[in-house]
Each structure stands twice: as structure tokens, then as C-alpha cells.
Design a protein around this motif. Structure first.
Motif, short mmCIF file in Angstrom:
data_model
loop_
_atom_site.label_atom_id
_atom_site.label_comp_id
_atom_site.label_asym_id
_atom_site.label_seq_id
_atom_site.Cartn_x
_atom_site.Cartn_y
_atom_site.Cartn_z
N VAL A 39 4.64 6.92 -1.57
CA VAL A 39 3.79 6.25 -2.56
C VAL A 39 4.36 6.43 -3.96
O VAL A 39 4.39 5.48 -4.76
CB VAL A 39 2.35 6.80 -2.49
CG1 VAL A 39 1.48 6.20 -3.59
CG2 VAL A 39 1.73 6.53 -1.12
N ILE A 42 7.55 4.20 -4.36
CA ILE A 42 7.22 2.78 -4.52
C ILE A 42 6.62 2.51 -5.90
O ILE A 42 6.99 1.53 -6.57
CB ILE A 42 6.24 2.34 -3.41
CG1 ILE A 42 6.93 2.42 -2.04
CG2 ILE A 42 5.75 0.92 -3.66
CD1 ILE A 42 5.99 2.32 -0.87
N ALA A 43 5.71 3.37 -6.34
CA ALA A 43 5.07 3.18 -7.64
C ALA A 43 6.08 3.28 -8.78
O ALA A 43 6.10 2.43 -9.68
CB ALA A 43 3.96 4.22 -7.83
N TYR A 68 9.55 -8.42 -4.28
CA TYR A 68 8.28 -9.09 -4.55
C TYR A 68 8.30 -10.52 -4.01
O TYR A 68 7.32 -10.97 -3.37
CB TYR A 68 8.02 -9.11 -6.05
CG TYR A 68 6.80 -9.93 -6.43
CD1 TYR A 68 5.52 -9.41 -6.30
CD2 TYR A 68 6.95 -11.24 -6.90
CE1 TYR A 68 4.41 -10.17 -6.63
CE2 TYR A 68 5.84 -12.00 -7.23
CZ TYR A 68 4.58 -11.47 -7.10
OH TYR A 68 3.48 -12.23 -7.42
N PRO A 90 -0.67 -8.42 -3.43
CA PRO A 90 -0.52 -6.97 -3.62
C PRO A 90 -0.67 -6.18 -2.32
O PRO A 90 0.07 -5.22 -2.08
CB PRO A 90 -1.63 -6.62 -4.61
CG PRO A 90 -1.91 -7.90 -5.33
CD PRO A 90 -1.71 -8.98 -4.32
N LEU A 91 -1.62 -6.58 -1.48
CA LEU A 91 -1.85 -5.88 -0.21
C LEU A 91 -0.64 -6.01 0.71
O LEU A 91 -0.14 -5.01 1.25
CB LEU A 91 -3.09 -6.44 0.48
CG LEU A 91 -3.37 -5.90 1.88
CD1 LEU A 91 -3.70 -4.41 1.83
CD2 LEU A 91 -4.49 -6.68 2.56
N LEU A 93 2.48 -6.89 0.01
CA LEU A 93 3.65 -6.26 -0.57
C LEU A 93 3.59 -4.74 -0.43
O LEU A 93 4.60 -4.10 -0.12
CB LEU A 93 3.77 -6.65 -2.04
CG LEU A 93 5.00 -6.12 -2.79
CD1 LEU A 93 6.28 -6.69 -2.19
CD2 LEU A 93 4.91 -6.46 -4.28
N THR A 94 2.41 -4.17 -0.64
CA THR A 94 2.24 -2.72 -0.51
C THR A 94 2.45 -2.28 0.93
O THR A 94 3.13 -1.27 1.19
CB THR A 94 0.83 -2.31 -0.98
OG1 THR A 94 0.66 -2.68 -2.35
CG2 THR A 94 0.64 -0.81 -0.84
N ILE A 95 1.89 -3.02 1.88
CA ILE A 95 2.04 -2.67 3.29
C ILE A 95 3.52 -2.71 3.68
O ILE A 95 4.03 -1.80 4.34
CB ILE A 95 1.22 -3.62 4.18
CG1 ILE A 95 -0.27 -3.32 4.02
CG2 ILE A 95 1.63 -3.50 5.64
CD1 ILE A 95 -1.17 -4.31 4.74
N THR A 97 6.34 -2.51 1.77
CA THR A 97 7.16 -1.47 1.15
C THR A 97 6.78 -0.07 1.65
O THR A 97 7.64 0.79 1.80
CB THR A 97 7.05 -1.53 -0.38
OG1 THR A 97 5.67 -1.50 -0.77
CG2 THR A 97 7.69 -2.80 -0.92
N PHE A 98 5.49 0.15 1.88
CA PHE A 98 5.02 1.45 2.35
C PHE A 98 5.60 1.77 3.73
O PHE A 98 6.15 2.85 3.96
CB PHE A 98 3.50 1.46 2.41
CG PHE A 98 2.91 2.75 2.92
CD1 PHE A 98 2.88 3.88 2.12
CD2 PHE A 98 2.37 2.82 4.19
CE1 PHE A 98 2.33 5.07 2.59
CE2 PHE A 98 1.82 3.99 4.67
CZ PHE A 98 1.80 5.13 3.86
#
Length: 258
Positions: A39, A42-43, A68, A90-91, A93-95, A97-98
Motif C-alpha cells: 500500500v 503504490i501510494a 492509469y 479508482p477501485l 486501478l487500486t485492485i 496495482t495492489f
């Protein structure tokens, strides 16, 4: 990963038990630390890349924009549709990359542990994030009864098969889908890392055991190297599939037709 050597002259192959690492302190284990680290990575990556945006992007900004763009257009837009996809960027993309970062941890020296090889982590993402979101948006768009009908009764299905079809569709959409979503990435990461362990430790055993087995050791190491490249591809592919299916479920929940 715990180092496995031979017991006497017998090679002890790695197994499931070697994926359960000892705690570091206060019940915290290495996979937990890696999860938090992912996390942070990624942030920091996206915050740094977007802190000084330029019209002509540098390499770092270009890399972030490429990630992105891939999540936005190749996954979210493709699966959810041009009309509804923007709130879910956002959801998705987050999933993506996570899962990707946690998978790639398995190839990084000194870390060498894919977090998603623990079933609890992908299952948590599936059951606590993806599952509630796509059913919530479905109920919100179609209403309670309308969404249940939307998910369990395919258009044009003969009435006489509905008593059999409805329970099957309900089981698949509300129980099976989130479980299989998690199992895909877990199984790939677990099996791949286990194979890498087998060939790496077998090569080490053959090399240190002495005698004629030393000749065979390079073959085992060669297989380990080849599997590493294959595993890197699978890690990226599984992150893509996980995000793709997540977006697909949301798209199907929002669709006007089944």
C-alpha cells in the motif's frame, strides 16, 4: 522462505507448511508487513508521479500514466462500459496495482514471498471489496427484486427450467463468483512459488551433496531461472485477470440485460 535442506542423504521437498512463516513480533507476520508495504509503495508511486505533472511527461510520470491508462481504458472502460465506468476507475486501478505488487514480491530478492499465496488475502479483497461493491450497485440500479431477477433469470429462458436454473444462477452469482475470483490468483501464486522452491532447493541439494549429482545441479537451476521468467508473466497476468473479472462483475450488475 524457510530454507529446506536434505535430511541425511534424502531431499526434503518444500510443502504447504513452508508458506506459514513464523511471526515477527506480537502476532505480526512477514505477509502482513508486505501487505502494508504494498500500500505504501503504490501510494508513494502515484503521489510522487502526480506531484509535478508536466505537459511532456518524464519517464516516471509516463510510467504512472501508462498504468492509469491501462486500468482506466483496458479494464474499467472495456468491462463496465463507457456510460458507467468512470466512478469505478479508482477501485479497479487500486485492485490491479495492489494484486500486482503483492504478486511481484515473490521475485524480489530478500523478500521472495508472493503475498497472494496466502488464500486469506485475495479472499479478503474479493469478499470485502469486490463482492459488496458489485452487488450494491446492482441493487441500487435495478432494485432488490429486479436485481435478483436480473442475476438469476437469463432472458429467454423457458419457464419450465427456472426451478432448476434459478438456484444454480443464485449459487454462482452470490456464492461461487467471489470464491473463485480469489482462488484463481491464490492457486497461481502458491503453485508457482512452490515450483520455484522445489527446483532451487533441489539444485542446492544436488550441488552440496557431492558426487555425481553435482553434474545435474545446473539443470535444476536452469529450470528455476526459466520458471522465474514464467512466474513473472503469470504474476502480471493474474493481477490483470483479477481486476478484469472485478470490473466484469460490476459491468454485469449494471447492465440492463443479463
Amino acid at each position: 522462505m524457510t530454507k529446506l535442506l536434505a535430511s541425511g542423504d534424502e531431499f526434503v521437498a518444500p510443502g504447504v507448511k513452508d508458506f506459514f512463516l513464523p511471526e515477527i513480533a506480537f502476532g505480526v507476520t512477514k505477509p502482513m508487513v508486505l501487505l502494508v508495504l504494498s500500500v505504501v509503495i503504490i501510494a508513494v508511486f502515484f503521489l510522487t508521479a502526480s506531484s509535478r505533472l508536466k505537459l511532456i511527461p518524464g519517464k516516471f510520470q509516463f510510467a504512472a500514466e501508462s498504468v492509469y491508462d491501462f486500468g482506466r481504458n483496458s479494464i474499467a472502460r472495456e468491462q463496465i462500459g463507457a456510460k458507467d465506468f468512470k466512478p469505478f476507475i479508482p477501485l479497479i486501478l487500486t485492485i490491479f496495482t495492489f494484486v500486482l505488487v503483492n504478486n511481484l514480491f515473490g521475485l524480489i530478492p530478500l523478500i521472495q514471498f508472493p503475498t497472494m499465496s496466502h488464500i486469506g488475502f485475495p479472499l479478503a479483497v474479493s469478499l470485502l471489496v469486490v463482492y459488496p461493491v458489485y452487488h450494491f450497485v446492482g441493487f441500487k440500479r435495478h432494485g432488490f427484486v429486479g436485481y435478483l431477477k436480473h442475476q438469476t433469470i437469463p432472458p429467454g429462458a423457458p419457464w419450465f427450467v427456472l426451478p432448476l436454473l434459478i438456484p444454480i444462477e443464485f449459487f454462482q452469482k452470490f456464492i461461487l463468483n467471489p470464491i473463485t475470483l480469489a482462488i484463481r490468483v491464490f492457486a497461481a501464486m502458491f503453485a508457482g512459488h512452490l515450483l520455484l522452491l522445489v527446483f532451487t532447493l533441489a539444485g542446492e541439494f544436488l550441488l552440496l551433496n557431492g558426487g555425481i549429482t553435482v553434474i545435474v545441479a545446473p539443470v535444476s537451476f536452469a529450470f528455476a531461472i526459466a520458471l522465474t521468467f514464467l512466474e513473472a508473466l503469470i504474476m502480471c497476468l493474474q493481477a490483470y485477470i483479477f481486476a478484469l473479472l472485478s470490473a466484469s462483475y460490476i459491468g454485469m450488475a449494471l447492465a440492463e440485460e443479463h
